[in-house]
Design a protein around this motif. Structure first.
Motif, PDB file in Angstrom:
ATOM      1  N   UNK A 101      47.325   4.476 -56.718  1.00  0.00           N
ATOM      2  CA  UNK A 101      46.552   5.363 -55.832  1.00  0.00           C
ATOM      3  C   UNK A 101      47.159   6.759 -55.841  1.00  0.00           C
ATOM      4  N   UNK A 102      48.479   6.826 -55.845  1.00  0.00           N
ATOM      5  CA  UNK A 102      49.166   8.123 -55.894  1.00  0.00           C
ATOM      6  C   UNK A 102      48.787   8.867 -57.184  1.00  0.00           C
TER       7      UNK A 102
ATOM      8  N   UNK B 211      56.240  10.493 -50.790  1.00  0.00           N
ATOM      9  CA  UNK B 211      56.347  11.242 -52.049  1.00  0.00           C
ATOM     10  C   UNK B 211      57.313  12.407 -51.910  1.00  0.00           C
TER      11      UNK B 211
ATOM     12  N   UNK C 212      51.995   8.727 -48.147  1.00  0.00           N
ATOM     13  CA  UNK C 212      50.793   7.995 -48.515  1.00  0.00           C
ATOM     14  C   UNK C 212      50.707   6.700 -47.710  1.00  0.00           C
TER      15      UNK C 212
ATOM     16  N   UNK D 112      54.174   4.989 -49.265  1.00  0.00           N
ATOM     17  CA  UNK D 112      55.015   5.756 -50.183  1.00  0.00           C
ATOM     18  C   UNK D 112      55.325   7.119 -49.566  1.00  0.00           C
TER      19      UNK D 112
ATOM     20  N   UNK E  70      43.659  13.413 -48.671  1.00  0.00           N
ATOM     21  CA  UNK E  70      42.691  12.632 -49.448  1.00  0.00           C
ATOM     22  C   UNK E  70      42.570  11.264 -48.812  1.00  0.00           C
TER      23      UNK E  70
ATOM     24  N   UNK F 159      46.129   8.443 -58.977  1.00  0.00           N
ATOM     25  CA  UNK F 159      44.715   8.842 -58.874  1.00  0.00           C
ATOM     26  C   UNK F 159      44.576  10.141 -58.071  1.00  0.00           C
ATOM     27  N   UNK F 160      45.233  10.200 -56.904  1.00  0.00           N
ATOM     28  CA  UNK F 160      45.135  11.396 -56.055  1.00  0.00           C
ATOM     29  C   UNK F 160      45.718  12.619 -56.771  1.00  0.00           C
TER      30      UNK F 160
END
Lengths: 134, 171
Positions: free
Chosen positions: A45-46, B80, B133, B78, B102, A48-49
């Motif tokens: 998902x990371x 980041x 995330x 997560x 998002x 993809x974003x």
């Protein structure tokens, strides 16, 4: 102006370096996201974003719909996955929707666990190239 | 019981932004261990950076949960990025400003700014940034099943929302 394959590869490498903490020299076309670069499920998902951000322009947003890059929305569909394996219908949909993935090396048992191993750096670059041409 | 690392929500912009406040008090026991007097040096109580990240995760987590009226089980998936450049000491106030970057059926990406307020100067100062995330665990790729009740947004979260005048979001 169309973006070149080299530019796509450079940007995909940036994304994978950032998302997975991988060294740039490890991010080669044949490297698999899970086994070679250590991606876990949330990393998909990371990625993809981050790809959306990287390839969006003020004129044209780059939006990846669910199931477009990775087939996560197929996993819970009993018509496509049964007993942890892709059905014939599921495999046909996979081939149609995932032209960026080389399914020729997918194991004969079509175990869903094996699918993640097929996603390589090249798969991502192919996906971007195909999508940008649409 | 869940340990809350935000005191109240001061701004809520639906689907976009949520801002929470945390007042740091010397009455909090953990500050006496972080860091105690040692080797002839005096105690130096500062708010642990890890707990500031948790405070931001709670702020951004509530924002993410509010997008689907707290029906989804939202879990931190997560971190980041987490950069905190200054200490926060007792008597100061922390402001967590979280924004949705998002959202997807699988989860959400958020960005956040951490600021501190010093009563002596009367000013807010930016001291950190985060990118966190969240995953909607019922939509996970592995297909793993979780309990039906929403164990994420427990009474502790609900009490903060109610006390902040946002109880209607849980209706």
């Amino acid at each position: 102006m169309a973006i070149s394959r080299a530019d796509i590869e450079e940007k995909v490498t940036d994304v994978l370096e950032n998302a997975l903490g991988a060294d740039r020299d490890e991010i080669i076309a044949t490297a698999t996201l899970t086994e070679d670069l250590g991606a876990e499920s949330i990393d998909f998902l990371d990625i993809q974003f981050q790809l959306e951000k990287k390839f969006s322009t003020p004129e044209k947003p780059f939006k990846i719909e669910q199931g477009e890059l990775f087939p996560e929305n197929m996993m819970s569909n009993p018509d496509y996955v049964k007993d942890g394996k892709f059905t014939d219908a599921g495999f046909a949909v996979l081939k149609e929707k995932m032209p960026h993935v080389d399914l020729s090396s997918f194991g004969g048992d079509r175990n869903v666990r094996g699918l993640a191993k097929l996603f390589t750096v090249k798969s991502l670059c192919d996906f971007i190239e195909i999508k940008l041409k649409k | 019981m869940r340990w809350m690392w935000i005191d109240t929500i001061v701004t809520y912009e639906p689907d976009r932004r949520l801002v929470a406040i945390k007042n740091v008090s010397l009455a909090e026991e953990h500050l006496h261990e972080h860091f105690p007097a040692k080797d002839g040096l005096p105690a130096q109580p500062v708010m642990p950076a890890s707990l500031m990240i948790e405070g931001m995760a709670q702020t951004a987590g509530i924002l993410t949960g509010s997008l689907r009226r707290f029906k989804e089980k939202v879990v931190l998936a997560k971190i980041q990025k987490a950069e905190i450049t200054q200490d926060v000491v007792p008597g100061q106030c922390i402001r967590y400003d979280a924004r949705i970057e998002r959202i997807d059926p699988m989860g959400a990406g958020t960005v956040g700014t951490i600021e501190r307020f010093d009563h002596r100067t009367g000013q807010w100062e930016k001291i950190g940034e985060t990118e966190i995330m969240f995953s909607h665990v019922d939509q996970n790729m592995s297909g793993q099943a979780f309990p039906e009740h929403n164990f994420v947004f427990s009474d502790s979260f609900r009490n903060v929302l109610r006390a902040s005048g946002l109880g209607h979001l849980m209706d």
